[in-house]
Design an enzyme around this catalytic site. Structure first.
Site, PDB file in Angstrom:
ATOM      1  N   HIS A  96       0.879  -1.179   0.000  1.00 36.14           N
ATOM      2  CA  HIS A  96       0.000   0.000   0.000  1.00 36.14           C
ATOM      3  C   HIS A  96       0.909   1.220   0.000  1.00 36.14           C
ATOM      4  O   HIS A  96       2.130   1.069   0.140  1.00 36.14           O
ATOM      5  CB  HIS A  96      -0.969  -0.039   1.187  1.00 36.14           C
ATOM      6  CG  HIS A  96      -0.332   0.087   2.551  1.00 36.14           C
ATOM      7  ND1 HIS A  96       0.632  -0.785   3.011  1.00 36.14           N
ATOM      8  CD2 HIS A  96      -0.522   0.986   3.554  1.00 36.14           C
ATOM      9  CE1 HIS A  96       0.987  -0.439   4.250  1.00 36.14           C
ATOM     10  NE2 HIS A  96       0.311   0.649   4.594  1.00 36.14           N
ATOM     11  N   HIS A  98       1.177   3.943   2.086  1.00 34.00           N
ATOM     12  CA  HIS A  98       1.511   4.744   3.264  1.00 34.00           C
ATOM     13  C   HIS A  98       3.007   5.067   3.241  1.00 34.00           C
ATOM     14  O   HIS A  98       3.824   4.283   2.726  1.00 34.00           O
ATOM     15  CB  HIS A  98       1.137   4.006   4.544  1.00 34.00           C
ATOM     16  CG  HIS A  98      -0.329   4.089   4.865  1.00 34.00           C
ATOM     17  ND1 HIS A  98      -0.938   3.271   5.784  1.00 34.00           N
ATOM     18  CD2 HIS A  98      -1.293   4.920   4.385  1.00 34.00           C
ATOM     19  CE1 HIS A  98      -2.224   3.590   5.864  1.00 34.00           C
ATOM     20  NE2 HIS A  98      -2.471   4.584   5.021  1.00 34.00           N
ATOM     21  N   ASP A 100       5.400   4.910   5.175  1.00 32.92           N
ATOM     22  CA  ASP A 100       6.407   4.018   5.753  1.00 32.92           C
ATOM     23  C   ASP A 100       6.575   2.729   4.930  1.00 32.92           C
ATOM     24  O   ASP A 100       7.276   1.809   5.354  1.00 32.92           O
ATOM     25  CB  ASP A 100       6.081   3.695   7.223  1.00 32.92           C
ATOM     26  CG  ASP A 100       4.689   3.127   7.426  1.00 32.92           C
ATOM     27  OD1 ASP A 100       3.737   3.591   6.750  1.00 32.92           O
ATOM     28  OD2 ASP A 100       4.533   2.203   8.243  1.00 32.92           O
ATOM     29  N   HIS A 101       5.934   2.684   3.747  1.00 29.19           N
ATOM     30  CA  HIS A 101       6.054   1.522   2.857  1.00 29.19           C
ATOM     31  C   HIS A 101       6.515   1.868   1.443  1.00 29.19           C
ATOM     32  O   HIS A 101       6.780   0.968   0.650  1.00 29.19           O
ATOM     33  CB  HIS A 101       4.725   0.754   2.807  1.00 29.19           C
ATOM     34  CG  HIS A 101       4.368   0.179   4.143  1.00 29.19           C
ATOM     35  ND1 HIS A 101       4.566  -1.139   4.463  1.00 29.19           N
ATOM     36  CD2 HIS A 101       3.892   0.782   5.259  1.00 29.19           C
ATOM     37  CE1 HIS A 101       4.200  -1.333   5.732  1.00 29.19           C
ATOM     38  NE2 HIS A 101       3.790  -0.188   6.239  1.00 29.19           N
ATOM     39  N   HIS A 185      -7.158  -1.808   6.047  1.00 32.88           N
ATOM     40  CA  HIS A 185      -6.145  -0.823   6.457  1.00 32.88           C
ATOM     41  C   HIS A 185      -6.135   0.304   5.421  1.00 32.88           C
ATOM     42  O   HIS A 185      -6.141   1.487   5.770  1.00 32.88           O
ATOM     43  CB  HIS A 185      -4.790  -1.500   6.576  1.00 32.88           C
ATOM     44  CG  HIS A 185      -3.669  -0.588   6.961  1.00 32.88           C
ATOM     45  ND1 HIS A 185      -3.552  -0.024   8.208  1.00 32.88           N
ATOM     46  CD2 HIS A 185      -2.614  -0.125   6.242  1.00 32.88           C
ATOM     47  CE1 HIS A 185      -2.480   0.746   8.241  1.00 32.88           C
ATOM     48  NE2 HIS A 185      -1.891   0.705   7.055  1.00 32.88           N
ATOM     49  N   ASP A 207       0.684  -4.135   6.468  1.00 32.84           N
ATOM     50  CA  ASP A 207      -0.055  -3.478   7.554  1.00 32.84           C
ATOM     51  C   ASP A 207      -1.455  -4.047   7.791  1.00 32.84           C
ATOM     52  O   ASP A 207      -2.210  -3.507   8.599  1.00 32.84           O
ATOM     53  CB  ASP A 207      -0.127  -1.967   7.318  1.00 32.84           C
ATOM     54  CG  ASP A 207       1.151  -1.265   7.728  1.00 32.84           C
ATOM     55  OD1 ASP A 207       2.060  -1.948   8.247  1.00 32.84           O
ATOM     56  OD2 ASP A 207       1.254  -0.037   7.526  1.00 32.84           O
ATOM     57  N   HIS A 252       5.296  -4.513  11.633  1.00 27.22           N
ATOM     58  CA  HIS A 252       5.841  -3.561  12.610  1.00 27.22           C
ATOM     59  C   HIS A 252       5.857  -4.191  14.000  1.00 27.22           C
ATOM     60  O   HIS A 252       5.094  -3.791  14.882  1.00 27.22           O
ATOM     61  CB  HIS A 252       4.993  -2.285  12.637  1.00 27.22           C
ATOM     62  CG  HIS A 252       4.918  -1.536  11.347  1.00 27.22           C
ATOM     63  ND1 HIS A 252       6.031  -1.118  10.653  1.00 27.22           N
ATOM     64  CD2 HIS A 252       3.854  -1.107  10.614  1.00 27.22           C
ATOM     65  CE1 HIS A 252       5.655  -0.456   9.560  1.00 27.22           C
ATOM     66  NE2 HIS A 252       4.343  -0.448   9.499  1.00 27.22           N
TER      67      HIS A 252
HETATM   68  C1  5PN Z   1       3.553   4.680  11.136  1.00 29.21           C
HETATM   69  C2  5PN Z   1       2.327   5.395  10.706  1.00 29.21           C
HETATM   70  N1  5PN Z   1       2.101   6.605  11.184  1.00 29.21           N
HETATM   71  C3  5PN Z   1       0.999   7.313  10.789  1.00 29.21           C
HETATM   72  C4  5PN Z   1       0.130   6.748   9.926  1.00 29.21           C
HETATM   73  C5  5PN Z   1      -1.086   7.244   9.385  1.00 29.21           C
HETATM   74  O1  5PN Z   1      -1.592   8.340   9.582  1.00 29.21           O
HETATM   75  O2  5PN Z   1      -1.625   6.307   8.579  1.00 29.21           O
HETATM   76  C6  5PN Z   1      -0.765   5.152   8.567  1.00 29.21           C
HETATM   77  C7  5PN Z   1       0.328   5.507   9.453  1.00 29.21           C
HETATM   78  C8  5PN Z   1       1.444   4.807   9.839  1.00 29.21           C
HETATM   79  O3  5PN Z   1       1.672   3.572   9.359  1.00 29.21           O
HETATM   80 ZN    ZN Z   2      -0.049   1.492   6.546  1.00 31.64          ZN
HETATM   81 ZN    ZN Z   3       3.153   0.580   8.083  1.00 30.59          ZN
END
Ligand code: 5PN
Ligand code: ZN
Ligand code: ZN
Length: 268
Positions: A96, A98, A100-101, A185, A207, A252
């Site tokens: 996805h 986001h 952090d990905h 998610h 996630d 995570h």
């Molecule tokens: C790590 C993290 N921090 C904030 C958000 C968010 O607002 O949607 C996904 C998300 C995260 O994975």
């Molecule tokens: Zn996410």
């Molecule tokens: Zn994540």
């Protein structure tokens, strides 16, 4: 024919509150958790499933998540420790979009970019409560340039013009590489299963399940588009793991991550 190898590339850590990890349950308080990318060396090419976060982006937009990332934990740095360059990657698959990905996508200039069709659509047209999640749009320079806030200068972006290929449904995208829809998610979330010659299949939840405790409690994270679909996807992952005798790898989970092999070691 070379056998498939899987490398977990440590991408550093972030902090969120325990009530975000375990929605409406907690306990609250800071939880520091890992982010990682999955490199798959396959006979058809090199695939990366997810690319972690960009430190400068988190520092600028979400500094309260207290990013800790060394040079070796960036995508170029992690690949270098394996003797690889970003241009050596043929395909990026994002579970996805986001931040952090997909933070490392912009370095993978030669790769074809795969994702669920609904995810590409949602990333440029998300719900107002999803904006922080979808705050790093550098994976899609055209979208990023349409954002209200101008991007800070970034040399990586000057040469990044990704090709997208969108997918729908559960499917085997290459021999032994399976994508399973796990929405909730986000709109178009995919989990990945990798079949290997010498061990049980690896099922990367992404996630759809942050940690083993989320699965044990059937408790979803607070970041979601649709909580009912999210719970259904947790059940789906549990059933997939049983059906295929697959080992679950959570996205995570500091405790689980400590037990995983990290590159340059690999699973095969
Ligand atoms: C790590 C993290 N921090 C904030 C958000 C968010 O607002 O949607 C996904 C998300 C995260 O994975
Ligand atoms: Zn996410
Ligand atoms: Zn994540």
């Amino acid at each position: 024919m070379a056998d498939t190898k899987v490398y977990l590339l440590d991408g550093g850590t972030l902090v969120i509150d325990g009530y975000h990890v375990f929605w409406n349950r907690g306990p609250g308080g800071e939880v520091r958790f890992p982010c990682y990318a999955v490199l798959i060396e396959h006979k058809d090419g090199r695939y990366i499933f997810d690319t972690g976060y960009d430190h400068a982006h988190v520092q600028r937009v979400l500094p309260f998540e207290k990013p800790i990332q060394t040079r070796e934990q960036t995508i170029p740095g992690a690949l270098a420790t394996l003797g690889l360059k970003p241009q050596d990657i043929d395909y990026v698959i994002n579970s996805h979009y986001h931040f952090d990905h997909c933070g490392g996508n912009k370095h993978l200039t030669k790769a074809c970019t795969l994702c669920h069709a609904k995810e590409l659509e949602a990333s440029g047209n998300c719900q107002p409560f999803e904006h922080l999640g979808y705050s790093d749009l550098t994976f899609h320079p055209e979208l990023a340039r349409k954002q209200k806030n101008p991007l800070p200068p970034d040399p990586a972006m000057d040469i990044y013009t990704p090709r997208f290929e969108t997918l729908k449904g559960d499917q085997e995208i290459a021999k032994g590489l399976w994508l399973f829809e796990t929405p909730g998610h986000t709109a178009g979330h995919y989990s990945l299963m990798v079949e290997l010659k010498g061990r049980r299949p690896m099922l990367f939840t992404a996630d759809a399940c942050y940690s083993k405790k989320n699965m044990d409690l059937m408790c979803i994270s607070s970041f979601h588009l649709d909580p009912v679909a999210s719970v259904k996807s947790l059940h789906c992952l549990k059933e997939l793991a049983a059906k295929h005798d697959a080992e679950l790898f959570y996205s995570h989970d500091a405790e689980s991550f400590a037990t995983y092999q990290k590159g340059p070691a690999y699973y095969a």
